[in-house]
Design a protein around this motif. Structure first.
Motif, mmCIF file in Angstrom:
data_model
loop_
_atom_site.group_PDB
_atom_site.id
_atom_site.type_symbol
_atom_site.label_atom_id
_atom_site.label_comp_id
_atom_site.label_asym_id
_atom_site.label_seq_id
_atom_site.Cartn_x
_atom_site.Cartn_y
_atom_site.Cartn_z
ATOM 1 N N ASN A 73 0.838 -1.202 0.000
ATOM 2 C CA ASN A 73 0.000 0.000 0.000
ATOM 3 C C ASN A 73 0.872 1.250 0.000
ATOM 4 O O ASN A 73 2.087 1.188 0.211
ATOM 5 N N LEU A 89 0.741 4.898 1.921
ATOM 6 C CA LEU A 89 0.088 5.667 2.976
ATOM 7 C C LEU A 89 1.048 6.736 3.502
ATOM 8 O O LEU A 89 2.258 6.657 3.253
ATOM 9 N N ASP A 94 -5.635 0.056 -3.173
ATOM 10 C CA ASP A 94 -4.940 1.278 -2.784
ATOM 11 C C ASP A 94 -5.068 2.289 -3.918
ATOM 12 O O ASP A 94 -4.704 2.017 -5.066
ATOM 13 N N GLY A 146 -7.445 -4.956 6.070
ATOM 14 C CA GLY A 146 -6.002 -4.814 5.881
ATOM 15 C C GLY A 146 -5.303 -6.147 5.810
ATOM 16 O O GLY A 146 -4.486 -6.397 4.908
ATOM 17 N N THR A 180 -4.072 4.133 9.276
ATOM 18 C CA THR A 180 -4.746 2.956 8.716
ATOM 19 C C THR A 180 -4.545 1.725 9.583
ATOM 20 O O THR A 180 -5.491 0.982 9.879
ATOM 21 N N SER A 181 -3.300 1.476 9.999
ATOM 22 C CA SER A 181 -3.038 0.279 10.815
ATOM 23 C C SER A 181 -3.648 0.406 12.209
ATOM 24 O O SER A 181 -4.050 -0.583 12.816
ATOM 25 N N ASN A 184 -7.181 -0.461 11.781
ATOM 26 C CA ASN A 184 -7.209 -1.912 11.604
ATOM 27 C C ASN A 184 -7.159 -2.622 12.957
ATOM 28 O O ASN A 184 -7.878 -3.598 13.202
ATOM 29 N N GLU A 217 -4.006 13.065 10.362
ATOM 30 C CA GLU A 217 -3.924 11.603 10.446
ATOM 31 C C GLU A 217 -4.396 11.077 11.798
ATOM 32 O O GLU A 217 -5.097 10.068 11.873
ATOM 33 N N LYS A 269 -8.171 11.145 11.981
ATOM 34 C CA LYS A 269 -8.839 10.048 11.267
ATOM 35 C C LYS A 269 -9.165 8.910 12.228
ATOM 36 O O LYS A 269 -10.241 8.305 12.161
ATOM 37 N N TYR A 281 -12.909 7.604 13.445
ATOM 38 C CA TYR A 281 -13.343 6.200 13.410
ATOM 39 C C TYR A 281 -13.950 5.812 14.757
ATOM 40 O O TYR A 281 -15.008 5.161 14.815
#
Length: 451
Positions: free
Chosen positions: A188, A190, A226, A279, A336-337, A340, A370, A373, A377
């Motif tokens: 990916n 990112l 992606d 992911g 992102t992780s 996840n 970031e 984000k 969530y």
């Protein structure tokens, strides 16, 4: 083939300073703390210390020979053991690795990406080791020192599986030209290391450098979901795509909490969805694609994914002394992780779901965006308790507090410990995640011992 000192001198374009040129050279090390009897010690000058200065310590611990830089030559004391002088230890390490690959000729698989390199590598290893003897890196050996040191461990393996990391442009190009992979994987793109690289476009450019050494008859495997990889104009003909949303060579079908299907050669096969997040499902698809490329039987691929054990610090399940479930995902982090990990937490059993989240580093001007984000969530997918620790982690709790109630913020880990000790009960499930430099493994160990 076993090299001798004279071979090392020739490969590295060095000179024998002292000692016997017929001493055999099989294993290499740059760390006197872990060096074994007979290893060849390579002195590397770093930012914090000069590894050349530890050569006597290496000999005392059993090193068979030392490779040292010319700039240190005036400090060397003559000994009966071989010392090879080279202009640049890093260059010597590169030349030795390339020479070893040329002699042994294993198939090379290289994995890069902003997130999921190590877990994807673990899944690929689990699959291909079903059929082939495979060499895999120790620890996080994915840079200009660790990658060639991994290659130098080659013995009789048929495949070597490498990981390629970077902080700046040009670094993966350097690694790819050493390894010359037969298969290259990009997980990916990112905003990781964006503070150094400046833009998402530069991160994409840096990851695509993996193709610079990719053999002309090799394959490139990418995450087709992606957006940057999906839209990239990649100058390579043989590309295999993997995806959940976008039509791909390997696409996940009929996904549920326990399994999913993939169409392989016009037939659908079922695979375990062991982690249960998108992911990790994408990582599984990439690993399946690698397995199919190397003619691993589908039943062995399915079995390997069920058996796969991820490297510690990646969604690692532990228990505290009193029974609380700890999900140790403390090795590293990005938005992102981190999301996840929260998805994974929600699927786990536990009377209360608690997240302990820290800073995501190297984001520069993107830090607030970031971290927010992750908070957004959590605002939409609330858990029972959120603890944030660190300067930028406050943006997570600020955003999450728009809908969540049970939130506590601390500036440091030490400040948080007593509160965590009082909060956690034996029936709780806790996920712990932050950038590696935050050293949240300390919190993992604290909770294990005290909760």
């Amino acid at each position: 083939m076993i090299w001798k000192v004279r071979d090392i001198v020739k490969i590295c374009n060095g000179k024998l300073y002292c000692g016997d040129e017929n001493v055999t050279c099989q294993k290499f090390s740059n760390d006197t703390r872990t060096i074994n009897n007979g290893d060849i010690y390579i002195g590397i000058k770093g930012d914090q210390f000069d590894g050349n200065s530890f050569y006597q310590d290496a000999f005392e611990k059993g090193a068979g020979a030392c490779i040292l830089e010319k700039s240190y030559e005036s400090e060397i004391k003559v000994t009966d053991k071989p010392i090879i002088i080279v202009k640049d230890s890093i260059e010597a390490l590169k030349n030795l690795a390339m020479a070893k690959l040329e002699i042994y000729k294993p198939k090379v698989i290289a994995v890069t990406g902003s997130v999921g390199k190590t877990s994807t590598r673990d899944m690929i290893y689990s699959i291909i080791s079903k059929k082939y003897k495979t060499l895999i890196p120790e620890k996080n050996y994915n840079n200009h020192i660790g990658l060639p040191l991994t290659i130098l461990k080659l013995q009789d393996e048929e495949i070597i599986l490498l990981e390629m990391g970077m902080n700046h442009l040009g670094e993966i190009e350097y690694l790819s030209n050493i390894a010359k992979p037969d298969v290259a994987v990009i997980t990916n793109i990112l905003p990781v290391h964006i503070e150094n690289l400046g833009s998402m476009e530069n991160i994409l450019k840096a990851k695509l450098e993996i193709t610079s050494g990719l053999k002309k008859d090799g394959i490139l495997i990418i995450n087709n979901d992606d957006e940057y990889l999906h839209n990239a104009k990649i100058d390579f003909s043989n590309i295999i795509t993997c995806g959940i949303k976008n039509n791909s060579t390997f696409k996940a079908l009929d996904i549920n909490d326990t399994d999913f299907e993939v169409n392989i050669k016009n037939k659908n096969f079922q695979f375990v969805n062991s982690i249960g997040t998108n992911g990790y499902l994408l990582n599984s698809l990439i690993a399946i694609a690698v397995g199919v490329h190397f003619d691993i039987q589908v039943k062995d691929i399915e079995e390997a994914l069920r058996e796969c054990k991820l490297t510690s610090g990646r969604l690692e399940k532990l228990h505290s002394n009193k029974g609380a479930l700890i999900i140790n995902d403390s090795y590293n982090a990005n938005a992102t992780s981190m999301i996840n990990s929260l998805e994974y937490l929600k699927k786990e059993k536990g009377e209360r779901k608690i997240a302990i989240l820290g800073d995501i580093n190297e984001l520069g001007d993107y830090a607030k965006e970031e971290h927010s984000k992750v908070g957004k969530y959590l605002a939409e997918n609330s858990i029972d308790y959120l603890i944030t620790i660190g300067n930028n982690a406050k943006y997570i709790s600020d955003e999450a507090s728009k809908c969540m109630k049970n939130i506590k913020y601390f500036e440091t880990k030490e400040e948080a410990k007593e509160f965590i000790k009082q909060l956690i009960k034996p029936t709780d499930a806790i996920v712990i995640k932050a950038s590696n430099s935050c050293k949240f493994i300390e919190l993992v160990n604290f909770i294990k011992e005290n909760c």
